[in-house]
Design an enzyme around this catalytic site. Sequence first.
Site, PDB file in Angstrom:
ATOM      1  N   ILE A 257       7.881  -4.502  -2.670  1.00  0.00           N
ATOM      2  CA  ILE A 257       6.944  -4.351  -3.788  1.00  0.00           C
ATOM      3  C   ILE A 257       6.932  -5.620  -4.637  1.00  0.00           C
ATOM      4  O   ILE A 257       5.876  -6.134  -5.005  1.00  0.00           O
ATOM      5  CB  ILE A 257       7.322  -3.128  -4.664  1.00  0.00           C
TER       6      ILE A 257
ATOM      7  N   HIS B  56      -7.034 -15.842  24.634  1.00  0.00           N
ATOM      8  CA  HIS B  56      -6.956 -17.153  23.974  1.00  0.00           C
ATOM      9  C   HIS B  56      -8.268 -17.434  23.252  1.00  0.00           C
ATOM     10  O   HIS B  56      -9.323 -17.147  23.792  1.00  0.00           O
ATOM     11  CB  HIS B  56      -6.712 -18.235  25.022  1.00  0.00           C
TER      12      HIS B  56
HETATM   13  P1  FAD Z   1       4.457  10.534  -1.056  1.00  0.00           P
HETATM   14  O1  FAD Z   1       3.359   9.667  -0.587  1.00  0.00           O
HETATM   15  O2  FAD Z   1       5.289  10.068  -2.183  1.00  0.00           O
HETATM   16  O3  FAD Z   1       3.772  11.926  -1.409  1.00  0.00           O
HETATM   17  C1  FAD Z   1       4.474  12.982  -1.956  1.00  0.00           C
HETATM   18  C2  FAD Z   1       3.524  13.824  -2.755  1.00  0.00           C
HETATM   19  O4  FAD Z   1       4.195  15.007  -3.122  1.00  0.00           O
HETATM   20  C3  FAD Z   1       3.052  13.184  -4.044  1.00  0.00           C
HETATM   21  O5  FAD Z   1       1.647  13.160  -4.094  1.00  0.00           O
HETATM   22  C4  FAD Z   1       3.635  14.063  -5.158  1.00  0.00           C
HETATM   23  O6  FAD Z   1       2.741  14.209  -6.237  1.00  0.00           O
HETATM   24  C5  FAD Z   1       3.795  15.375  -4.427  1.00  0.00           C
HETATM   25  N1  FAD Z   1       4.873  16.209  -4.975  1.00  0.00           N
HETATM   26  C6  FAD Z   1       6.151  15.868  -5.223  1.00  0.00           C
HETATM   27  N2  FAD Z   1       6.859  16.940  -5.652  1.00  0.00           N
HETATM   28  C7  FAD Z   1       5.988  17.987  -5.673  1.00  0.00           C
HETATM   29  C8  FAD Z   1       6.108  19.343  -6.012  1.00  0.00           C
HETATM   30  N3  FAD Z   1       7.282  19.855  -6.397  1.00  0.00           N
HETATM   31  N4  FAD Z   1       5.017  20.112  -5.924  1.00  0.00           N
HETATM   32  C9  FAD Z   1       3.809  19.615  -5.540  1.00  0.00           C
HETATM   33  N5  FAD Z   1       3.642  18.327  -5.176  1.00  0.00           N
HETATM   34  C10 FAD Z   1       4.715  17.530  -5.245  1.00  0.00           C
HETATM   35  N6  FAD Z   1       4.237   2.101   2.931  1.00  0.00           N
HETATM   36  C11 FAD Z   1       3.668   1.527   4.017  1.00  0.00           C
HETATM   37  O7  FAD Z   1       3.936   1.968   5.136  1.00  0.00           O
HETATM   38  N7  FAD Z   1       2.794   0.486   3.897  1.00  0.00           N
HETATM   39  C12 FAD Z   1       2.478  -0.041   2.697  1.00  0.00           C
HETATM   40  O8  FAD Z   1       1.683  -0.977   2.629  1.00  0.00           O
HETATM   41  C13 FAD Z   1       3.063   0.522   1.540  1.00  0.00           C
HETATM   42  N8  FAD Z   1       2.772   0.030   0.318  1.00  0.00           N
HETATM   43  C14 FAD Z   1       3.333   0.613  -0.787  1.00  0.00           C
HETATM   44  C15 FAD Z   1       3.048   0.059  -2.033  1.00  0.00           C
HETATM   45  C16 FAD Z   1       3.609   0.604  -3.171  1.00  0.00           C
HETATM   46  C17 FAD Z   1       3.278  -0.004  -4.516  1.00  0.00           C
HETATM   47  C18 FAD Z   1       4.456   1.739  -3.069  1.00  0.00           C
HETATM   48  C19 FAD Z   1       5.039   2.356  -4.293  1.00  0.00           C
HETATM   49  C20 FAD Z   1       4.758   2.280  -1.830  1.00  0.00           C
HETATM   50  C21 FAD Z   1       4.204   1.715  -0.680  1.00  0.00           C
HETATM   51  N9  FAD Z   1       4.498   2.202   0.597  1.00  0.00           N
HETATM   52  C22 FAD Z   1       3.951   1.623   1.701  1.00  0.00           C
HETATM   53  C23 FAD Z   1       5.396   3.358   0.784  1.00  0.00           C
HETATM   54  C24 FAD Z   1       4.573   4.626   1.033  1.00  0.00           C
HETATM   55  O9  FAD Z   1       3.695   4.823  -0.048  1.00  0.00           O
HETATM   56  C25 FAD Z   1       5.485   5.830   1.202  1.00  0.00           C
HETATM   57  O10 FAD Z   1       6.427   5.568   2.223  1.00  0.00           O
HETATM   58  C26 FAD Z   1       4.705   7.066   1.578  1.00  0.00           C
HETATM   59  O11 FAD Z   1       3.728   7.360   0.607  1.00  0.00           O
HETATM   60  C27 FAD Z   1       5.637   8.266   1.752  1.00  0.00           C
HETATM   61  O12 FAD Z   1       4.898   9.393   2.059  1.00  0.00           O
HETATM   62  P2  FAD Z   1       5.414  10.850   1.697  1.00  0.00           P
HETATM   63  O13 FAD Z   1       4.352  11.781   2.201  1.00  0.00           O
HETATM   64  O14 FAD Z   1       6.790  11.043   2.158  1.00  0.00           O
HETATM   65  O15 FAD Z   1       5.473  10.901   0.107  1.00  0.00           O
HETATM   66  P1  NAI Z   2      13.098  -2.578  -1.766  1.00  0.00           P
HETATM   67  O1  NAI Z   2      14.255  -1.792  -1.361  1.00  0.00           O
HETATM   68  O2  NAI Z   2      12.185  -3.150  -0.727  1.00  0.00           O
HETATM   69  O3  NAI Z   2      13.564  -3.840  -2.632  1.00  0.00           O
HETATM   70  C1  NAI Z   2      14.325  -3.703  -3.785  1.00  0.00           C
HETATM   71  C2  NAI Z   2      15.024  -5.026  -4.049  1.00  0.00           C
HETATM   72  O4  NAI Z   2      15.612  -4.969  -5.318  1.00  0.00           O
HETATM   73  C3  NAI Z   2      16.120  -5.332  -3.047  1.00  0.00           C
HETATM   74  O5  NAI Z   2      15.960  -6.635  -2.580  1.00  0.00           O
HETATM   75  C4  NAI Z   2      17.404  -5.153  -3.865  1.00  0.00           C
HETATM   76  O6  NAI Z   2      18.444  -5.980  -3.440  1.00  0.00           O
HETATM   77  C5  NAI Z   2      16.912  -5.536  -5.245  1.00  0.00           C
HETATM   78  N1  NAI Z   2      17.674  -4.979  -6.347  1.00  0.00           N
HETATM   79  C6  NAI Z   2      18.236  -3.752  -6.442  1.00  0.00           C
HETATM   80  N2  NAI Z   2      18.813  -3.586  -7.650  1.00  0.00           N
HETATM   81  C7  NAI Z   2      18.597  -4.750  -8.331  1.00  0.00           C
HETATM   82  C8  NAI Z   2      18.937  -5.197  -9.631  1.00  0.00           C
HETATM   83  N3  NAI Z   2      19.600  -4.421 -10.487  1.00  0.00           N
HETATM   84  N4  NAI Z   2      18.550  -6.450 -10.008  1.00  0.00           N
HETATM   85  C9  NAI Z   2      17.870  -7.251  -9.155  1.00  0.00           C
HETATM   86  N5  NAI Z   2      17.515  -6.860  -7.891  1.00  0.00           N
HETATM   87  C10 NAI Z   2      17.867  -5.625  -7.504  1.00  0.00           C
HETATM   88  O7  NAI Z   2      12.309  -1.664  -2.803  1.00  0.00           O
HETATM   89  P2  NAI Z   2      10.879  -1.807  -3.447  1.00  0.00           P
HETATM   90  O8  NAI Z   2      10.353  -3.191  -3.292  1.00  0.00           O
HETATM   91  O9  NAI Z   2      10.985  -1.207  -4.795  1.00  0.00           O
HETATM   92  O10 NAI Z   2      10.008  -0.848  -2.529  1.00  0.00           O
HETATM   93  C11 NAI Z   2      10.338   0.538  -2.420  1.00  0.00           C
HETATM   94  C12 NAI Z   2       9.955   1.091  -1.108  1.00  0.00           C
HETATM   95  O11 NAI Z   2       8.548   1.133  -0.944  1.00  0.00           O
HETATM   96  C13 NAI Z   2      10.521   0.275   0.032  1.00  0.00           C
HETATM   97  O12 NAI Z   2      11.455   1.083   0.699  1.00  0.00           O
HETATM   98  C14 NAI Z   2       9.388  -0.042   0.923  1.00  0.00           C
HETATM   99  O13 NAI Z   2       9.640   0.371   2.232  1.00  0.00           O
HETATM  100  C15 NAI Z   2       8.204   0.743   0.362  1.00  0.00           C
HETATM  101  N6  NAI Z   2       7.079  -0.189   0.336  1.00  0.00           N
HETATM  102  C16 NAI Z   2       6.550  -0.605   1.506  1.00  0.00           C
HETATM  103  C17 NAI Z   2       5.544  -1.538   1.531  1.00  0.00           C
HETATM  104  C18 NAI Z   2       5.040  -2.003   2.834  1.00  0.00           C
HETATM  105  O14 NAI Z   2       5.328  -1.368   3.833  1.00  0.00           O
HETATM  106  N7  NAI Z   2       4.278  -3.087   2.884  1.00  0.00           N
HETATM  107  C19 NAI Z   2       4.976  -2.081   0.306  1.00  0.00           C
HETATM  108  C20 NAI Z   2       5.633  -1.604  -0.879  1.00  0.00           C
HETATM  109  C21 NAI Z   2       6.629  -0.665  -0.844  1.00  0.00           C
END
Ligand code: FAD
Ligand code: NAI
Length: 467
Positions: free
Chosen positions: A185, A446
């Site tokens: 992130i 290619h």
């Molecule tokens: P979530 O997507 O978190 O969905 C869970 C849902 O459950 C939520 O809508 C929540 O409101 C609902 N919920 C929770 N508790 C309850 C309850 N008690 N009752 C009713 N509803 C509830 N992953 C990628 O693979 N590619 C990416 O490019 C990527 N980019 C990301 C960028 C950001 C900024 C962030 C934060 C994450 C990103 N991720 C990415 C990670 C990805 O979003 C998550 O891995 C994925 O959404 C997980 O899916 P999930 O269904 O487990 O949970």
């Molecule tokens: P992350 O686990 O990728 O990175 C967190 C980073 O923060 C690590 O490098 C860690 O060493 C560092 N850190 C932890 N505590 C710290 C501290 N106190 N001070 C300074 N650094 C510290 O987690 P992030 O970026 O928050 O993303 C969360 C999840 O969302 C990830 O598991 C990722 O898989 C998913 N995600 C996936 C994306 C994608 O697939 N393109 C895009 C964005 C999120």
Amino acid sequence: MAEFDFDVIVIGAGPGGYVAAIRAAQLGLKTACVESRETLGGTCLNVGCIPSKAMLHGSELFEEAKDGTLAKFGVKIPAPELDLSALQGEKATAVKELTGGIEYLFKKNKVTWLKGLGSFVDKHTVKVGDGEHSARNIVIATGSSVTPLPGVTVDNEGGVIVDSTGALALDRVPEKMVVIGGGVIGLELGSVWRRLGAEVTVVEFLDQLLPGMDDAVRKEAGKIFKKQGMELKLSTKVTGAEVKDGKATLTVEPSNGGDAETLEADCVLVAIGRKPNTDGLNLDAIGLATNQRGQIETDHDFRTKVDSVWAVGDVIPGPMLAHKAEDEGIAVSENIAGEHGIVNHAVIPSVVYTMPEIAGVGMTEQQAKDAGHEVKVGNFPMMANSRAKTNREPEGFVKVIADAETDRVLGAWCIASLAGTMIAQIAQAMEFGATSEDIAYTCHAHPTHSEAVKEAAMAVRGKPIHI
Ligand code: FAD
Ligand code: NAI
């Protein structure tokens, strides 16, 4: 009268939950999905994958116009001006279209959306608002939320100390942004705001960015982000933050202890990881405990320890990725329906959508060695790939790791403008148990960036053509 209201209730409509619900309905099961957000799609569609990619795409276009990339290819335009609200608007439109798409799919597949927060009454009953709904099977897919950092209080409304949700919605370009956490992130959203004009400093606790990825990729990524103008403060931790008059002052010190210093910023992004959502589910009512990391453990079929309760996605162990959650969503419903749903957790690609992209699948070189493999590694620089060179995208490389004895591919890592697309073919090859020779002798079109994958595979035997 039926014994239960539904065959399946899924709690959470993110990529894990909504996919599980649709697959269950496709398999003829009467299905409901509980979701408390206003829109379906979970973190991924609302505040994660999709909005971040919209901001990455828009900011990349802006940078290409600004830094002369377009001019180099003959597109001469006056100095570009940023219209941030247009960019935010385009992002919101994409989110609306995609979340609306899931609502359409629910209707099409006759999945009932139970709106509100769900909690267990017993192992066959979920309470949503004032209503109680029973099901033969319940799938927990509640996802994850931001891990808080003690001493650094997030206030997305205030816009000074924000998490990823706040950083996706800023209404101004910060002058100086500090990102806490050099993970996925931090680098994606840090890149967005740097491209749009912010001075970005990344504070990372460890001595390299992107923990979990191959060391070669981590080192090279550090060099590339520095060259792009990000300041990297590695081996550094944040110990506190104060906000005054729209500015934050952070106290940082070396991770292993040492003299503290302060950093000023008008925006701080806290991105130190995410934690599973289980609060409020009332897991006690069904006698289900979480592990030390707060996750719900399952077996290979996604069954929890409680009979008839299943779990998928970010709330269970494994990488927190949307495609992992989706595949688990399909598998869990197939298993509930008596079929054989399987997810191969050894082959889950991960991609960081910066420019260049950073991607990997399978084991890192170190993991392969730790697992007892003698390895052979093939590297191929993107600089020597004709298409990347022609497009003026020379940064990065492809690294293929194979078992020295069997030649079977154990993992691959890649930095390239199209790394996220290129990694798919390696994942597929690994699913088929490919050797590096299989990839090397597969004809690749290619000129494509993917030829670098073929050449890296050829390099495992020491015989690439173009280096
Ligand atoms: P979530 O997507 O978190 O969905 C869970 C849902 O459950 C939520 O809508 C929540 O409101 C609902 N919920 C929770 N508790 C309850 C309850 N008690 N009752 C009713 N509803 C509830 N992953 C990628 O693979 N590619 C990416 O490019 C990527 N980019 C990301 C960028 C950001 C900024 C962030 C934060 C994450 C990103 N991720 C990415 C990670 C990805 O979003 C998550 O891995 C994925 O959404 C997980 O899916 P999930 O269904 O487990 O949970
Ligand atoms: P992350 O686990 O990728 O990175 C967190 C980073 O923060 C690590 O490098 C860690 O060493 C560092 N850190 C932890 N505590 C710290 C501290 N106190 N001070 C300074 N650094 C510290 O987690 P992030 O970026 O928050 O993303 C969360 C999840 O969302 C990830 O598991 C990722 O898989 C998913 N995600 C996936 C994306 C994608 O697939 N393109 C895009 C964005 C999120």
